[in-house]
Each structure stands twice: as structure tokens, then as C-alpha cells.
Design a protein around this motif. Structure first.
Motif, PDB file in Angstrom:
ATOM      1  N   LEU A  35      68.953 -47.473  16.401  1.00  0.00           N
ATOM      2  CA  LEU A  35      70.589 -48.103  16.060  1.00  0.00           C
ATOM      3  C   LEU A  35      71.289 -48.287  16.836  1.00  0.00           C
ATOM      4  O   LEU A  35      71.762 -49.191  16.717  1.00  0.00           O
ATOM      5  CB  LEU A  35      70.588 -46.791  15.391  1.00  0.00           C
ATOM      6  CG  LEU A  35      71.984 -46.843  14.648  1.00  0.00           C
ATOM      7  CD1 LEU A  35      72.058 -48.011  13.488  1.00  0.00           C
ATOM      8  CD2 LEU A  35      72.468 -45.350  13.969  1.00  0.00           C
ATOM      9  N   GLU A  36      71.437 -47.653  18.091  1.00  0.00           N
ATOM     10  CA  GLU A  36      72.308 -48.284  18.893  1.00  0.00           C
ATOM     11  C   GLU A  36      72.079 -49.516  19.681  1.00  0.00           C
ATOM     12  O   GLU A  36      72.941 -50.222  19.751  1.00  0.00           O
ATOM     13  CB  GLU A  36      72.605 -47.219  20.217  1.00  0.00           C
ATOM     14  CG  GLU A  36      73.227 -45.852  19.636  1.00  0.00           C
ATOM     15  CD  GLU A  36      73.147 -44.630  20.893  1.00  0.00           C
ATOM     16  OE1 GLU A  36      73.823 -43.798  20.683  1.00  0.00           O
ATOM     17  OE2 GLU A  36      72.319 -44.709  21.776  1.00  0.00           O
ATOM     18  N   SER A  37      70.903 -50.017  19.873  1.00  0.00           N
ATOM     19  CA  SER A  37      70.395 -51.123  20.631  1.00  0.00           C
ATOM     20  C   SER A  37      70.822 -52.061  19.391  1.00  0.00           C
ATOM     21  O   SER A  37      71.261 -53.194  19.811  1.00  0.00           O
ATOM     22  CB  SER A  37      68.826 -51.175  20.952  1.00  0.00           C
ATOM     23  OG  SER A  37      68.718 -50.314  21.530  1.00  0.00           O
ATOM     24  N   ARG A  38      70.429 -51.916  18.110  1.00  0.00           N
ATOM     25  CA  ARG A  38      70.794 -53.207  17.304  1.00  0.00           C
ATOM     26  C   ARG A  38      72.054 -53.192  17.041  1.00  0.00           C
ATOM     27  O   ARG A  38      72.682 -54.380  16.836  1.00  0.00           O
ATOM     28  CB  ARG A  38      70.007 -52.529  16.071  1.00  0.00           C
ATOM     29  CG  ARG A  38      68.613 -52.915  16.044  1.00  0.00           C
ATOM     30  CD  ARG A  38      67.814 -52.317  14.582  1.00  0.00           C
ATOM     31  NE  ARG A  38      66.573 -52.221  14.617  1.00  0.00           N
ATOM     32  CZ  ARG A  38      65.692 -52.877  13.503  1.00  0.00           C
ATOM     33  NH1 ARG A  38      66.196 -53.291  12.445  1.00  0.00           N
ATOM     34  NH2 ARG A  38      64.444 -52.970  13.764  1.00  0.00           N
ATOM     35  N   LEU A  39      73.018 -52.237  17.123  1.00  0.00           N
ATOM     36  CA  LEU A  39      74.432 -52.238  16.827  1.00  0.00           C
ATOM     37  C   LEU A  39      74.923 -52.930  18.038  1.00  0.00           C
ATOM     38  O   LEU A  39      75.957 -53.918  17.874  1.00  0.00           O
ATOM     39  CB  LEU A  39      75.183 -50.892  16.708  1.00  0.00           C
ATOM     40  CG  LEU A  39      74.889 -50.188  15.283  1.00  0.00           C
ATOM     41  CD1 LEU A  39      75.158 -48.920  15.291  1.00  0.00           C
ATOM     42  CD2 LEU A  39      75.442 -51.221  14.200  1.00  0.00           C
ATOM     43  N   ARG A  40      74.796 -52.646  19.378  1.00  0.00           N
ATOM     44  CA  ARG A  40      75.002 -53.331  20.340  1.00  0.00           C
ATOM     45  C   ARG A  40      74.650 -54.864  20.313  1.00  0.00           C
ATOM     46  O   ARG A  40      75.451 -55.813  20.585  1.00  0.00           O
ATOM     47  CB  ARG A  40      74.532 -52.725  21.703  1.00  0.00           C
ATOM     48  CG  ARG A  40      75.231 -51.321  22.041  1.00  0.00           C
ATOM     49  CD  ARG A  40      74.964 -50.701  23.480  1.00  0.00           C
ATOM     50  NE  ARG A  40      75.645 -49.807  23.729  1.00  0.00           N
ATOM     51  CZ  ARG A  40      75.062 -48.731  23.585  1.00  0.00           C
ATOM     52  NH1 ARG A  40      73.825 -48.299  23.060  1.00  0.00           N
ATOM     53  NH2 ARG A  40      75.758 -47.361  23.673  1.00  0.00           N
ATOM     54  N   ALA A  41      73.427 -55.243  20.035  1.00  0.00           N
ATOM     55  CA  ALA A  41      72.995 -56.634  19.859  1.00  0.00           C
ATOM     56  C   ALA A  41      73.723 -57.562  18.973  1.00  0.00           C
ATOM     57  O   ALA A  41      73.758 -58.532  18.890  1.00  0.00           O
ATOM     58  CB  ALA A  41      71.564 -56.564  19.483  1.00  0.00           C
ATOM     59  N   ALA A  42      74.311 -56.476  18.003  1.00  0.00           N
ATOM     60  CA  ALA A  42      75.176 -57.127  16.872  1.00  0.00           C
ATOM     61  C   ALA A  42      76.541 -57.689  17.380  1.00  0.00           C
ATOM     62  O   ALA A  42      77.288 -57.952  16.542  1.00  0.00           O
ATOM     63  CB  ALA A  42      75.326 -56.396  15.575  1.00  0.00           C
ATOM     64  N   GLY A  43      76.643 -56.975  18.717  1.00  0.00           N
ATOM     65  CA  GLY A  43      78.251 -57.252  19.113  1.00  0.00           C
ATOM     66  C   GLY A  43      79.083 -56.212  19.272  1.00  0.00           C
ATOM     67  O   GLY A  43      80.332 -56.436  19.634  1.00  0.00           O
ATOM     68  N   PHE A  44      78.852 -55.072  18.971  1.00  0.00           N
ATOM     69  CA  PHE A  44      79.828 -54.104  18.798  1.00  0.00           C
ATOM     70  C   PHE A  44      79.692 -53.199  20.223  1.00  0.00           C
ATOM     71  O   PHE A  44      78.710 -53.163  20.868  1.00  0.00           O
ATOM     72  CB  PHE A  44      79.409 -52.941  17.802  1.00  0.00           C
ATOM     73  CG  PHE A  44      79.777 -53.344  16.328  1.00  0.00           C
ATOM     74  CD1 PHE A  44      80.806 -53.581  15.764  1.00  0.00           C
ATOM     75  CD2 PHE A  44      78.417 -53.783  15.619  1.00  0.00           C
ATOM     76  CE1 PHE A  44      80.927 -53.975  14.362  1.00  0.00           C
ATOM     77  CE2 PHE A  44      78.603 -54.079  14.160  1.00  0.00           C
ATOM     78  CZ  PHE A  44      79.888 -54.262  13.876  1.00  0.00           C
ATOM     79  N   GLU A  45      81.011 -52.806  20.484  1.00  0.00           N
ATOM     80  CA  GLU A  45      81.152 -51.869  21.794  1.00  0.00           C
ATOM     81  C   GLU A  45      80.895 -50.418  21.097  1.00  0.00           C
ATOM     82  O   GLU A  45      81.755 -50.211  19.973  1.00  0.00           O
ATOM     83  CB  GLU A  45      82.419 -52.051  22.174  1.00  0.00           C
ATOM     84  CG  GLU A  45      82.928 -51.087  23.269  1.00  0.00           C
ATOM     85  CD  GLU A  45      84.349 -51.097  23.947  1.00  0.00           C
ATOM     86  OE1 GLU A  45      84.809 -50.093  24.345  1.00  0.00           O
ATOM     87  OE2 GLU A  45      85.053 -52.090  23.869  1.00  0.00           O
ATOM     88  N   LEU A  46      79.997 -49.889  21.485  1.00  0.00           N
ATOM     89  CA  LEU A  46      79.662 -48.576  20.740  1.00  0.00           C
ATOM     90  C   LEU A  46      79.951 -47.167  21.366  1.00  0.00           C
ATOM     91  O   LEU A  46      79.387 -47.233  22.632  1.00  0.00           O
ATOM     92  CB  LEU A  46      78.173 -48.724  20.358  1.00  0.00           C
ATOM     93  CG  LEU A  46      77.441 -47.759  19.347  1.00  0.00           C
ATOM     94  CD1 LEU A  46      78.058 -47.651  18.233  1.00  0.00           C
ATOM     95  CD2 LEU A  46      76.008 -47.944  19.521  1.00  0.00           C
ATOM     96  N   THR A  47      80.379 -46.339  20.781  1.00  0.00           N
ATOM     97  CA  THR A  47      80.423 -44.964  21.490  1.00  0.00           C
ATOM     98  C   THR A  47      78.982 -44.286  21.284  1.00  0.00           C
ATOM     99  O   THR A  47      78.481 -44.744  20.228  1.00  0.00           O
ATOM    100  CB  THR A  47      81.690 -44.191  20.817  1.00  0.00           C
ATOM    101  OG1 THR A  47      81.221 -43.787  19.454  1.00  0.00           O
ATOM    102  CG2 THR A  47      82.987 -44.663  21.282  1.00  0.00           C
ATOM    103  N   PRO A  48      78.543 -43.554  21.951  1.00  0.00           N
ATOM    104  CA  PRO A  48      77.147 -42.835  21.518  1.00  0.00           C
ATOM    105  C   PRO A  48      77.155 -42.209  20.253  1.00  0.00           C
ATOM    106  O   PRO A  48      78.273 -41.711  19.755  1.00  0.00           O
ATOM    107  CB  PRO A  48      77.138 -41.778  22.706  1.00  0.00           C
ATOM    108  CG  PRO A  48      77.880 -42.176  23.798  1.00  0.00           C
ATOM    109  CD  PRO A  48      78.948 -42.944  23.294  1.00  0.00           C
ATOM    110  N   VAL A  49      76.272 -42.582  19.481  1.00  0.00           N
ATOM    111  CA  VAL A  49      75.796 -42.249  18.252  1.00  0.00           C
ATOM    112  C   VAL A  49      75.735 -40.721  18.323  1.00  0.00           C
ATOM    113  O   VAL A  49      74.803 -40.285  19.065  1.00  0.00           O
ATOM    114  CB  VAL A  49      74.681 -42.669  17.388  1.00  0.00           C
ATOM    115  CG1 VAL A  49      74.543 -42.055  16.067  1.00  0.00           C
ATOM    116  CG2 VAL A  49      75.230 -44.269  17.179  1.00  0.00           C
ATOM    117  N   ALA A  50      76.605 -39.873  17.513  1.00  0.00           N
ATOM    118  CA  ALA A  50      76.482 -38.426  17.293  1.00  0.00           C
ATOM    119  C   ALA A  50      75.661 -37.874  16.243  1.00  0.00           C
ATOM    120  O   ALA A  50      75.703 -38.520  15.268  1.00  0.00           O
ATOM    121  CB  ALA A  50      77.930 -37.769  17.409  1.00  0.00           C
TER     122      ALA A  50
END
Length: 76
Positions: free
Chosen positions: A46-61
Motif C-alpha cells: 500500500l505504501e509503495s503504491r501511494l508513493r508511486a502515485a506521487g504522495f508524500e506519505l507518513t508511515p501507515v499506522a
């Protein structure tokens, strides 16, 4: 945004998602231990896909109780 998705045999999956600009914060929780285990197994993808979509992501809790507001309690 708060979401709840009832999954017939697994229980309810709940999510709190906050977006500020390109920064995305996601907290997932369920009272069901089996569902939490499945969530934990898929968090990396999930984190990989969100980053690939261009989001700056805090770690998913992933939690077992209701989540705090992710944009108010994000790491510095």
C-alpha cells in the motif's frame, strides 16, 4: 476522511485518511486480530503504491483501537 468497510467474514476495516497538499496520512484499524494481521501483511505494498502515485506519505499506522486524527498527530 473516516471510512468503514464491513468485510463479511473478517470484521470491519476502518480507516482515517488525511491529505494536506501532497502529504498523505493513513491510519487503519480493526478490532479483529485476523484482519489486522492481513492489513500488516499488505501495508508495504500500500505504501509503495501511494508513493508511486506521487504522495508524500507518513508511515501507515495499523492499530487495534480507534485512530487519532493523522494530520494532528503526525511526526515532526
Amino acid at each position: 476522511v473516516n471510512l468503514e468497510v464491513p468485510l463479511a467474514e473478517l470484521g470491519a476495516l476502518r480507516a482515517r485518511i488525511g491529505l494536506a497538499g501532497d502529504r498523505l496520512a493513513v491510519t487503519l484499524w480493526s478490532e479483529e486480530s485476523g484482519l489486522r494481521e492481513l492489513i500488516v501483511e499488505g501495508v508495504g505494498e500500500l505504501e509503495s503504491r501511494l508513493r508511486a502515485a506521487g504522495f508524500e506519505l507518513t508511515p501507515v499506522a495499523v492499530r487495534d483501537v480507534a485512530a487519532p486524527d493523522p494530520l494532528r498527530h503526525r511526526p515532526a
